[in-house]
Write a protein that holds these residues in place. Structure first.
Motif, PDB file in Angstrom:
ATOM      1  N   ALA A   1      27.496  60.568  56.643  1.00 51.52           N
ATOM      2  CA  ALA A   1      28.160  59.272  56.427  1.00 51.52           C
ATOM      3  C   ALA A   1      28.429  59.055  54.945  1.00 51.52           C
ATOM      4  O   ALA A   1      29.525  58.602  54.571  1.00 51.52           O
ATOM      5  CB  ALA A   1      27.311  58.143  57.001  1.00 51.52           C
ATOM      6  N   ARG A   2      27.459  59.378  54.092  1.00 53.16           N
ATOM      7  CA  ARG A   2      27.662  59.241  52.636  1.00 53.16           C
ATOM      8  C   ARG A   2      28.801  60.139  52.164  1.00 53.16           C
ATOM      9  O   ARG A   2      29.667  59.714  51.387  1.00 53.16           O
ATOM     10  CB  ARG A   2      26.382  59.580  51.883  1.00 53.16           C
ATOM     11  CG  ARG A   2      25.347  58.464  51.897  1.00 53.16           C
ATOM     12  CD  ARG A   2      24.198  58.741  50.944  1.00 53.16           C
ATOM     13  NE  ARG A   2      23.284  59.774  51.417  1.00 53.16           N
ATOM     14  CZ  ARG A   2      22.354  59.598  52.342  1.00 53.16           C
ATOM     15  NH1 ARG A   2      22.203  58.427  52.913  1.00 53.16           N
ATOM     16  NH2 ARG A   2      21.563  60.579  52.699  1.00 53.16           N
ATOM     17  N   ARG A   3      28.814  61.364  52.629  1.00 52.44           N
ATOM     18  CA  ARG A   3      29.857  62.302  52.193  1.00 52.44           C
ATOM     19  C   ARG A   3      31.222  61.897  52.718  1.00 52.44           C
ATOM     20  O   ARG A   3      32.230  62.073  52.034  1.00 52.44           O
ATOM     21  CB  ARG A   3      29.498  63.723  52.603  1.00 52.44           C
ATOM     22  CG  ARG A   3      28.288  64.210  51.825  1.00 52.44           C
ATOM     23  CD  ARG A   3      27.914  65.615  52.143  1.00 52.44           C
ATOM     24  NE  ARG A   3      26.608  65.903  51.550  1.00 52.44           N
ATOM     25  CZ  ARG A   3      26.197  67.090  51.196  1.00 52.44           C
ATOM     26  NH1 ARG A   3      26.987  68.139  51.360  1.00 52.44           N
ATOM     27  NH2 ARG A   3      25.007  67.264  50.678  1.00 52.44           N
TER      28      ARG A   3
ATOM     29  N   GLU B   1      32.176  58.842  53.254  1.00 58.53           N
ATOM     30  CA  GLU B   1      32.636  57.693  52.455  1.00 58.53           C
ATOM     31  C   GLU B   1      33.373  58.180  51.217  1.00 58.53           C
ATOM     32  O   GLU B   1      34.388  57.622  50.834  1.00 58.53           O
ATOM     33  CB  GLU B   1      31.450  56.819  52.033  1.00 58.53           C
ATOM     34  CG  GLU B   1      30.941  55.909  53.097  1.00 58.53           C
ATOM     35  CD  GLU B   1      29.766  55.065  52.609  1.00 58.53           C
ATOM     36  OE1 GLU B   1      29.579  54.916  51.390  1.00 58.53           O
ATOM     37  OE2 GLU B   1      29.038  54.559  53.480  1.00 58.53           O
ATOM     38  N   ASP B   2      32.853  59.241  50.597  1.00 57.95           N
ATOM     39  CA  ASP B   2      33.486  59.813  49.405  1.00 57.95           C
ATOM     40  C   ASP B   2      34.750  60.588  49.738  1.00 57.95           C
ATOM     41  O   ASP B   2      35.658  60.687  48.916  1.00 57.95           O
ATOM     42  CB  ASP B   2      32.507  60.744  48.678  1.00 57.95           C
ATOM     43  CG  ASP B   2      31.336  60.002  48.062  1.00 57.95           C
ATOM     44  OD1 ASP B   2      31.446  58.769  47.839  1.00 57.95           O
ATOM     45  OD2 ASP B   2      30.297  60.639  47.835  1.00 57.95           O
ATOM     46  N   SER B   3      34.787  61.182  50.925  1.00 55.57           N
ATOM     47  CA  SER B   3      35.924  62.003  51.337  1.00 55.57           C
ATOM     48  C   SER B   3      36.214  61.746  52.814  1.00 55.57           C
ATOM     49  O   SER B   3      35.828  62.526  53.680  1.00 55.57           O
ATOM     50  CB  SER B   3      35.605  63.480  51.102  1.00 55.57           C
ATOM     51  OG  SER B   3      36.666  64.285  51.561  1.00 55.57           O
ATOM     52  N   PRO B   4      36.895  60.621  53.118  1.00 58.79           N
ATOM     53  CA  PRO B   4      37.131  60.275  54.518  1.00 58.79           C
ATOM     54  C   PRO B   4      38.075  61.270  55.210  1.00 58.79           C
ATOM     55  O   PRO B   4      38.933  61.860  54.551  1.00 58.79           O
ATOM     56  CB  PRO B   4      37.751  58.892  54.467  1.00 58.79           C
ATOM     57  CG  PRO B   4      38.072  58.612  53.061  1.00 58.79           C
ATOM     58  CD  PRO B   4      37.425  59.634  52.203  1.00 58.79           C
TER      59      PRO B   4
END
Length: 127
Positions: free
Chosen positions: A115-117, A119-122
């Motif tokens: 989920a964090r990754r 957010e940075d690269s949808p």
């Protein structure tokens, strides 16, 4: 041994080949959601390659149009066991990839990292 195409990518950490492996109408079914279309499926599978370490295929069952591949992997300090199902089109492109992972505690931590990754690269929008 017949090898999983996706697991080979995860082992190599070179996700540039993923779009060529997937059919245009490919679907990736993750433990969280389904992602439709080559671009979205490739993006999710590539992101997973950055999260999982030490991916090793341990067993396989295939019938020509479908393969089921057991594997082990690591995330942070957690051991994971997984199963990946790959369905092929008549032309050999992956049409459906389904991922199962356990145990739940390690899966939950990996989902949070995904989920964090993402957010940075949808992933690209569905078309």
């Amino acid at each position: 041994m017949i090898e999983s195409r996706v697991l080979q990518v995860w082992q190599s950490k070179d996700a540039t080949q993923l779009p060529a492996l997937l059919a245009e109408e490919a679907t990736f079914s993750s433990p969280v959601a389904d992602y439709h279309g080559r671009a979205r499926a490739a993006h999710l599978l590539a992101t997973i390659a950055t999260v999982l370490d030490s991916v090793q295929q341990t067993r396989q069952w295939t019938d020509g149009q479908q393969g089921v591949f057991a594997f082990t992997a690591r995330f942070a300090d957690n051991d994971l066991e997984g199963v990946l199902r790959e369905e092929l089109s008549e032309t050999g492109g992956l049409t459906h990839v389904t991922l199962f992972l356990r145990p739940y505690r390690a899966l939950r931590a990996a989902i949070a990292e995904m989920a964090r990754r993402l957010e940075d690269s949808p992933p690209p929008q569905e078309v």
